[in-house]
Motif scaffolding. Structure first.
Motif, mmCIF file in Angstrom:
data_model
loop_
_atom_site.group_PDB
_atom_site.id
_atom_site.type_symbol
_atom_site.label_atom_id
_atom_site.label_comp_id
_atom_site.label_asym_id
_atom_site.label_seq_id
_atom_site.Cartn_x
_atom_site.Cartn_y
_atom_site.Cartn_z
ATOM 1 N N LEU A 25 0.800 -1.229 0.000
ATOM 2 C CA LEU A 25 0.000 0.000 0.000
ATOM 3 C C LEU A 25 0.828 1.273 0.000
ATOM 4 C CD1 LEU A 25 -2.787 -1.007 2.557
ATOM 5 C CD2 LEU A 25 -2.968 -0.930 0.065
ATOM 6 N N LEU A 26 2.091 1.189 0.365
ATOM 7 C CA LEU A 26 2.907 2.395 0.446
ATOM 8 C C LEU A 26 3.043 3.064 -0.920
ATOM 9 C CD1 LEU A 26 5.748 1.174 2.833
ATOM 10 C CD2 LEU A 26 3.952 2.837 3.375
ATOM 11 N N ASP A 27 2.867 4.385 -0.931
ATOM 12 C CA ASP A 27 3.042 5.199 -2.141
ATOM 13 C C ASP A 27 2.127 4.767 -3.283
ATOM 14 O OD1 ASP A 27 5.137 6.856 -1.048
ATOM 15 O OD2 ASP A 27 6.478 5.140 -1.247
ATOM 16 N N THR A 28 0.950 4.265 -2.942
ATOM 17 C CA THR A 28 -0.036 3.917 -3.966
ATOM 18 C C THR A 28 -1.099 5.008 -4.038
ATOM 19 O OG1 THR A 28 -1.277 2.623 -2.328
ATOM 20 C CG2 THR A 28 0.304 1.438 -3.709
ATOM 21 N N SER A 29 -1.851 5.005 -5.118
ATOM 22 C CA SER A 29 -2.863 6.033 -5.355
ATOM 23 C C SER A 29 -4.046 5.869 -4.399
ATOM 24 C CB SER A 29 -3.356 5.944 -6.805
ATOM 25 O OG SER A 29 -2.291 6.134 -7.709
ATOM 26 N N PRO A 30 -4.826 6.934 -4.222
ATOM 27 C CA PRO A 30 -6.037 6.817 -3.394
ATOM 28 C C PRO A 30 -6.974 5.749 -3.959
ATOM 29 C CG PRO A 30 -5.538 9.125 -3.843
ATOM 30 C CD PRO A 30 -4.623 8.310 -4.713
#
Length: 273
Positions: A25-30
């Motif tokens: 989930l890190l640095d993923t889009s909303p």
């Protein structure tokens, strides 16, 4: 050990950071799945802002952020100088702050002056094996005396949030395992590895899906408490619960990809030999 040393030790724990990275989930889009949860926090607790915050060793990343001022809403991350959530991670327990300006631990935190955080209620996001990855938090720009009902509602929504994160990790692991097995060229050894992988995966999934069911129960309990006087909110909560249950079912179905396939052929057998 000082509070600062303990904080640094917990945040930099390699096993915790590995578990955090494994969520994917890190640095993923909303994503709407997580944004619905933060909007639900704002609605249930009557606050202007809410976050799903994942805390690394030197920053916090917002998988979902509602109500933050710019440029923080666009950046979706801050340094730990702006973080209340790091203290939730360090303690592995909820943090209730009525007025951060008068709090001995937080009065100098930059989140007060730059993000407008005054009142804060944060619930830890803890994996089934005990690693605290971040916090689901409710934020108010004015002092607020949080109630036990506020804490209970946020605790239930944190359980739903954590179940979603657990499901994501399971999917990532199954995809990676499938890719590794696809690269195997020795059929017999690959089959043995498949069976062993299925055994190990089933052990872990059974534990993780138990957490998903706990989240479903928490959501149903939360909806039931509001069914009589706030049916619209109860329906929204049940929609979240249904989504979690559906995702859990999908993960269970994907386990069949690891089961050995073959046609069953009855045969006559001489028992004595």
């Amino acid at each position: 050990m000082s509070d600062e040393t303990l904080l640094s030790k917990v945040l930099r724990d390699e096993d915790r950071l590995l578990a955090l990275r494994r969520t994917g989930l890190l640095d993923t889009s909303p994503e709407e799945t997580f944004d619905r949860l933060t909007r639900m926090v704002c609605r249930l607790l009557g606050v202007p802002a809410a976050l799903v915050s994942l805390v690394e060793a030197d920053r916090q990343f917002f998988k979902s952020a509602v109500g933050l001022p710019q440029p923080w809403l666009l950046r979706r991350e801050t340094s730990l100088l702006h973080s209340f959530c790091q203290h939730v991670v360090a303690a592995g327990e909820p943090l209730l702050v009525q007025d951060a300006g008068h709090h001995p631990l937080l009065s100098g935190n930059l989140a007060i002056s730059e993000l407008g955080v005054v009142a804060y209620l944060g619930m830890p996001l803890i994996t089934p094996d005990g690693h605290t990855l971040g916090a689901l938090c409710a934020i108010h720009t004015e002092p607020r005396a949080w109630t036990s009902g506020d804490a209970a509602a946020l605790r239930d929504l944190a359980a739903v949030t954590m179940s979603e994160m657990t499901l994501r990790r399971l999917v990532v692991e199954m995809v990676e395992r499938g890719r590794r097995e696809a690269a195997e060229h020795e059929a017999t050894k690959a089959r043995v590895r498949r069976l062993e992988a299925l055994r190990r995966l089933a052990d872990g999934v059974g534990h993780d899906l138990a957490g998903v069911m706990q989240a479903v129960q928490s959501g149903v309990r939360l909806a039931g408490a509001r069914l009589g006087h706030d049916p619209a909110t109860a329906q929204s909560i049940l929609a979240l619960v249904n989504d979690v249950a559906r995702r859990g079912g999908a993960v269970a179905q994907r386990l069949t990809a690891f089961a050995p396939r073959g046609e069953l052929r009855p045969e006559a057998v001489e028992v004595a030999p």
